[in-house]
Scaffold this motif. Sequence first.
Motif, PDB file in Angstrom:
ATOM      1  N   ASP A 146      45.988  30.970  50.886  1.00  0.00           N
ATOM      2  CA  ASP A 146      46.646  29.767  51.426  1.00  0.00           C
ATOM      3  C   ASP A 146      46.798  28.658  50.396  1.00  0.00           C
ATOM      4  OD1 ASP A 146      46.788  31.088  53.826  1.00  0.00           O
ATOM      5  OD2 ASP A 146      45.021  30.110  54.672  1.00  0.00           O
ATOM      6  N   GLY A 147      47.181  29.031  49.193  1.00  0.00           N
ATOM      7  CA  GLY A 147      47.444  28.009  48.175  1.00  0.00           C
ATOM      8  C   GLY A 147      46.210  27.415  47.548  1.00  0.00           C
ATOM      9  N   GLY A 148      45.066  28.062  47.738  1.00  0.00           N
ATOM     10  CA  GLY A 148      43.839  27.569  47.120  1.00  0.00           C
ATOM     11  C   GLY A 148      43.863  27.759  45.618  1.00  0.00           C
ATOM     12  N   PRO A 149      42.874  27.218  44.919  1.00  0.00           N
ATOM     13  CA  PRO A 149      42.862  27.317  43.454  1.00  0.00           C
ATOM     14  C   PRO A 149      42.612  28.744  42.974  1.00  0.00           C
ATOM     15  CG  PRO A 149      40.801  26.395  44.251  1.00  0.00           C
ATOM     16  CD  PRO A 149      41.705  26.483  45.444  1.00  0.00           C
ATOM     17  N   ARG A 150      43.002  28.989  41.739  1.00  0.00           N
ATOM     18  CA  ARG A 150      42.674  30.252  41.083  1.00  0.00           C
ATOM     19  C   ARG A 150      41.397  30.036  40.280  1.00  0.00           C
ATOM     20  NH1 ARG A 150      47.167  32.588  37.584  1.00  0.00           N
ATOM     21  NH2 ARG A 150      47.310  30.447  36.820  1.00  0.00           N
ATOM     22  N   LEU A 151      40.470  30.949  40.438  1.00  0.00           N
ATOM     23  CA  LEU A 151      39.161  30.815  39.802  1.00  0.00           C
ATOM     24  C   LEU A 151      39.058  31.747  38.603  1.00  0.00           C
ATOM     25  CD1 LEU A 151      36.904  30.802  43.003  1.00  0.00           C
ATOM     26  CD2 LEU A 151      38.058  28.861  41.906  1.00  0.00           C
ATOM     27  N   LEU A 152      38.762  31.175  37.438  1.00  0.00           N
ATOM     28  CA  LEU A 152      38.533  31.968  36.233  1.00  0.00           C
ATOM     29  C   LEU A 152      37.039  32.223  36.109  1.00  0.00           C
ATOM     30  CD1 LEU A 152      39.528  33.262  33.596  1.00  0.00           C
ATOM     31  CD2 LEU A 152      39.261  31.011  32.513  1.00  0.00           C
ATOM     32  N   LEU A 153      36.662  33.493  36.231  1.00  0.00           N
ATOM     33  CA  LEU A 153      35.236  33.834  36.220  1.00  0.00           C
ATOM     34  C   LEU A 153      34.769  34.086  34.793  1.00  0.00           C
ATOM     35  CD1 LEU A 153      35.133  36.291  39.254  1.00  0.00           C
ATOM     36  CD2 LEU A 153      34.809  33.816  39.239  1.00  0.00           C
ATOM     37  N   PRO A 154      33.451  33.961  34.568  1.00  0.00           N
ATOM     38  CA  PRO A 154      32.913  34.308  33.244  1.00  0.00           C
ATOM     39  C   PRO A 154      33.297  35.737  32.887  1.00  0.00           C
ATOM     40  CG  PRO A 154      31.244  33.202  34.566  1.00  0.00           C
ATOM     41  CD  PRO A 154      32.401  33.480  35.480  1.00  0.00           C
ATOM     42  N   ARG A 155      33.789  35.956  31.695  1.00  0.00           N
ATOM     43  CA  ARG A 155      34.330  37.267  31.332  1.00  0.00           C
ATOM     44  C   ARG A 155      33.500  37.918  30.230  1.00  0.00           C
ATOM     45  NH1 ARG A 155      38.848  33.732  29.721  1.00  0.00           N
ATOM     46  NH2 ARG A 155      38.655  33.205  27.521  1.00  0.00           N
ATOM     47  N   PRO A 156      33.446  39.227  30.246  1.00  0.00           N
ATOM     48  CA  PRO A 156      32.739  39.950  29.190  1.00  0.00           C
ATOM     49  C   PRO A 156      33.600  40.028  27.929  1.00  0.00           C
ATOM     50  CG  PRO A 156      33.717  41.500  30.709  1.00  0.00           C
ATOM     51  CD  PRO A 156      33.992  40.141  31.264  1.00  0.00           C
ATOM     52  N   THR A 157      32.960  40.199  26.789  1.00  0.00           N
ATOM     53  CA  THR A 157      33.717  40.407  25.557  1.00  0.00           C
ATOM     54  C   THR A 157      34.453  41.732  25.618  1.00  0.00           C
ATOM     55  OG1 THR A 157      32.066  39.167  24.316  1.00  0.00           O
ATOM     56  CG2 THR A 157      33.557  40.572  23.047  1.00  0.00           C
ATOM     57  N   MET A 158      33.805  42.747  26.155  1.00  0.00           N
ATOM     58  CA  MET A 158      34.419  44.065  26.307  1.00  0.00           C
ATOM     59  C   MET A 158      33.669  44.841  27.386  1.00  0.00           C
ATOM     60  SD  MET A 158      33.070  46.038  22.867  1.00  0.00           S
ATOM     61  CE  MET A 158      33.904  44.850  21.820  1.00  0.00           C
ATOM     62  N   ILE A 159      34.345  45.876  27.882  1.00  0.00           N
ATOM     63  CA  ILE A 159      33.715  46.808  28.828  1.00  0.00           C
ATOM     64  C   ILE A 159      33.903  48.205  28.254  1.00  0.00           C
ATOM     65  CG2 ILE A 159      33.671  47.684  31.185  1.00  0.00           C
ATOM     66  CD1 ILE A 159      34.889  45.095  32.124  1.00  0.00           C
ATOM     67  N   GLY A 160      32.809  48.886  28.005  1.00  0.00           N
ATOM     68  CA  GLY A 160      32.867  50.193  27.365  1.00  0.00           C
ATOM     69  C   GLY A 160      33.381  51.279  28.293  1.00  0.00           C
ATOM     70  N   PRO A 161      33.679  52.439  27.724  1.00  0.00           N
ATOM     71  CA  PRO A 161      34.165  53.561  28.545  1.00  0.00           C
ATOM     72  C   PRO A 161      33.129  53.991  29.568  1.00  0.00           C
ATOM     73  CG  PRO A 161      33.609  54.286  26.314  1.00  0.00           C
ATOM     74  CD  PRO A 161      33.559  52.795  26.306  1.00  0.00           C
ATOM     75  N   GLY A 162      33.574  54.124  30.816  1.00  0.00           N
ATOM     76  CA  GLY A 162      32.676  54.540  31.886  1.00  0.00           C
ATOM     77  C   GLY A 162      31.724  53.457  32.354  1.00  0.00           C
ATOM     78  N   THR A 214      52.525  40.168  27.485  1.00  0.00           N
ATOM     79  CA  THR A 214      52.560  39.844  26.057  1.00  0.00           C
ATOM     80  C   THR A 214      51.377  38.980  25.657  1.00  0.00           C
ATOM     81  OG1 THR A 214      53.978  37.945  26.545  1.00  0.00           O
ATOM     82  CG2 THR A 214      55.064  40.007  25.951  1.00  0.00           C
ATOM     83  N   ALA A 215      50.645  38.457  26.630  1.00  0.00           N
ATOM     84  CA  ALA A 215      49.489  37.611  26.344  1.00  0.00           C
ATOM     85  C   ALA A 215      48.236  38.251  26.907  1.00  0.00           C
ATOM     86  CB  ALA A 215      49.677  36.225  26.952  1.00  0.00           C
ATOM     87  N   PRO A 216      47.117  38.157  26.168  1.00  0.00           N
ATOM     88  CA  PRO A 216      45.884  38.785  26.673  1.00  0.00           C
ATOM     89  C   PRO A 216      45.274  38.055  27.851  1.00  0.00           C
ATOM     90  CG  PRO A 216      45.479  37.591  24.632  1.00  0.00           C
ATOM     91  CD  PRO A 216      46.958  37.573  24.837  1.00  0.00           C
ATOM     92  N   TYR A 217      45.680  36.802  28.065  1.00  0.00           N
ATOM     93  CA  TYR A 217      45.134  36.041  29.180  1.00  0.00           C
ATOM     94  C   TYR A 217      46.261  35.494  30.036  1.00  0.00           C
ATOM     95  CZ  TYR A 217      41.072  36.054  26.115  1.00  0.00           C
ATOM     96  OH  TYR A 217      40.058  36.445  25.299  1.00  0.00           O
ATOM     97  N   PRO A 218      46.030  35.338  31.329  1.00  0.00           N
ATOM     98  CA  PRO A 218      47.042  34.705  32.177  1.00  0.00           C
ATOM     99  C   PRO A 218      47.116  33.213  31.875  1.00  0.00           C
ATOM    100  CG  PRO A 218      45.051  35.110  33.419  1.00  0.00           C
ATOM    101  CD  PRO A 218      44.841  35.750  32.067  1.00  0.00           C
ATOM    102  N   ALA A 219      48.197  32.594  32.284  1.00  0.00           N
ATOM    103  CA  ALA A 219      48.347  31.153  32.087  1.00  0.00           C
ATOM    104  C   ALA A 219      47.207  30.421  32.799  1.00  0.00           C
ATOM    105  CB  ALA A 219      49.699  30.695  32.614  1.00  0.00           C
ATOM    106  N   GLU A 220      46.574  29.480  32.110  1.00  0.00           N
ATOM    107  CA  GLU A 220      45.408  28.801  32.669  1.00  0.00           C
ATOM    108  C   GLU A 220      45.778  27.516  33.400  1.00  0.00           C
ATOM    109  OE1 GLU A 220      42.186  28.305  30.037  1.00  0.00           O
ATOM    110  OE2 GLU A 220      42.030  30.417  29.491  1.00  0.00           O
ATOM    111  N   GLU A 221      47.080  27.251  33.527  1.00  0.00           N
ATOM    112  CA  GLU A 221      47.495  26.075  34.283  1.00  0.00           C
ATOM    113  C   GLU A 221      47.150  26.270  35.764  1.00  0.00           C
ATOM    114  OE1 GLU A 221      51.540  23.481  35.282  1.00  0.00           O
ATOM    115  OE2 GLU A 221      51.600  25.160  33.872  1.00  0.00           O
ATOM    116  N   GLY A 222      46.460  25.327  36.340  1.00  0.00           N
ATOM    117  CA  GLY A 222      46.057  25.432  37.742  1.00  0.00           C
ATOM    118  C   GLY A 222      44.879  26.356  37.960  1.00  0.00           C
ATOM    119  N   VAL A 223      44.205  26.780  36.877  1.00  0.00           N
ATOM    120  CA  VAL A 223      43.048  27.669  36.986  1.00  0.00           C
ATOM    121  C   VAL A 223      41.771  26.848  36.880  1.00  0.00           C
ATOM    122  CG1 VAL A 223      41.806  29.580  35.926  1.00  0.00           C
ATOM    123  CG2 VAL A 223      44.288  29.652  36.092  1.00  0.00           C
TER     124      VAL A 223
END
Length: 229
Positions: A146-162, A214-223
Motif C-alpha cells: 500500500d505504498g509503504g517505504p522500501r526497506l534496504l536490509l543489511p546485505r552480505p558481501t557474497m553468498i557462496g554456492p549452496g 545494468t546496475a548492481p544495486y536498485p535505485a536507493e531513492e525512497g529506500v
Amino acid sequence: MKLDRTTTLILAAAAIASASALILSLAAVSAATYDAPSGQDGPMITDWMQAWGSVGGVVAGLAAAGAAAFLLLHERERAAAAERQLAEERAEHALNVPRAVVVTPARFGGGSNGLGEQHINQVVLTVHNYSSTVIRNVAIIVALPDGGPRLLLPRPTMIGPGENWPVNQNSGKPVRSPSPSDISTWKATVTVCFIDYTNQAWQITSDGEVSRTTAPYPAEEGVLKFPVA
C-alpha cells in the motif's frame, strides 16, 4: 525443404548430365533430318555436335553457376541457424545462476499502535543460493504494501554456492506503514540484486521474476535503511 550439400551436388550433377544428354540427342536428330542443298555436302555429325556443344557449354555453365549459388545460400542459412542456436544456448545457460537464487517472502514483527496504524520492527526472510557459483554485491530490498517505504536490509558481501543468508533483523525504531491490514497478512515483494561470476548484474524477486540489470544495486531513492537508528 532443406537440402544438405551432398544432395545439392547430386542434383547439380544430374542437371548437367541431363543437359548434355539432351544436347547430344538434338545433335543426332538434327543430323538425321537436315537436307543439304543440291550440289552441297551435308554437315557431318561432328559439325552438329560441335554447334550444339557450344550451346551445351553455356547451359552447363548456367546450371553449374545456379547450383553454386544455391549451395552458397544453403550454407549461409545453415551458418545463421547454427549461430542462432548457439546464442539461445548461451542465453539459457546464463540464466542458470539467477534461476538458482531464491528468496523467501518476508515476514514481519510488530503490529498496530492502537490508532489503526501498523508499525513493524522486525523483518524475517532467507536468500538461498542453490547455484554452483558464488554471488556477490548482494542487495536485499523489501517493498511494504500500500505504498509503504522500501526497506534496504543489511546485505552480505557474497553468498557462496549452496549457502543461505538468513535475515532476522530487528529495528530500534519502528517503521510506520500506511496499510491498515493485519501485519500477518501482508504480501511484501522482496527484491534481491547481485552480480554473478560473469560480472552480470541480476535482479530477482520473491515472485520468481528474473531480469538483467545494468546496475548492481536498485535505485536507493525512497529506500529506507533497516534497521532504523
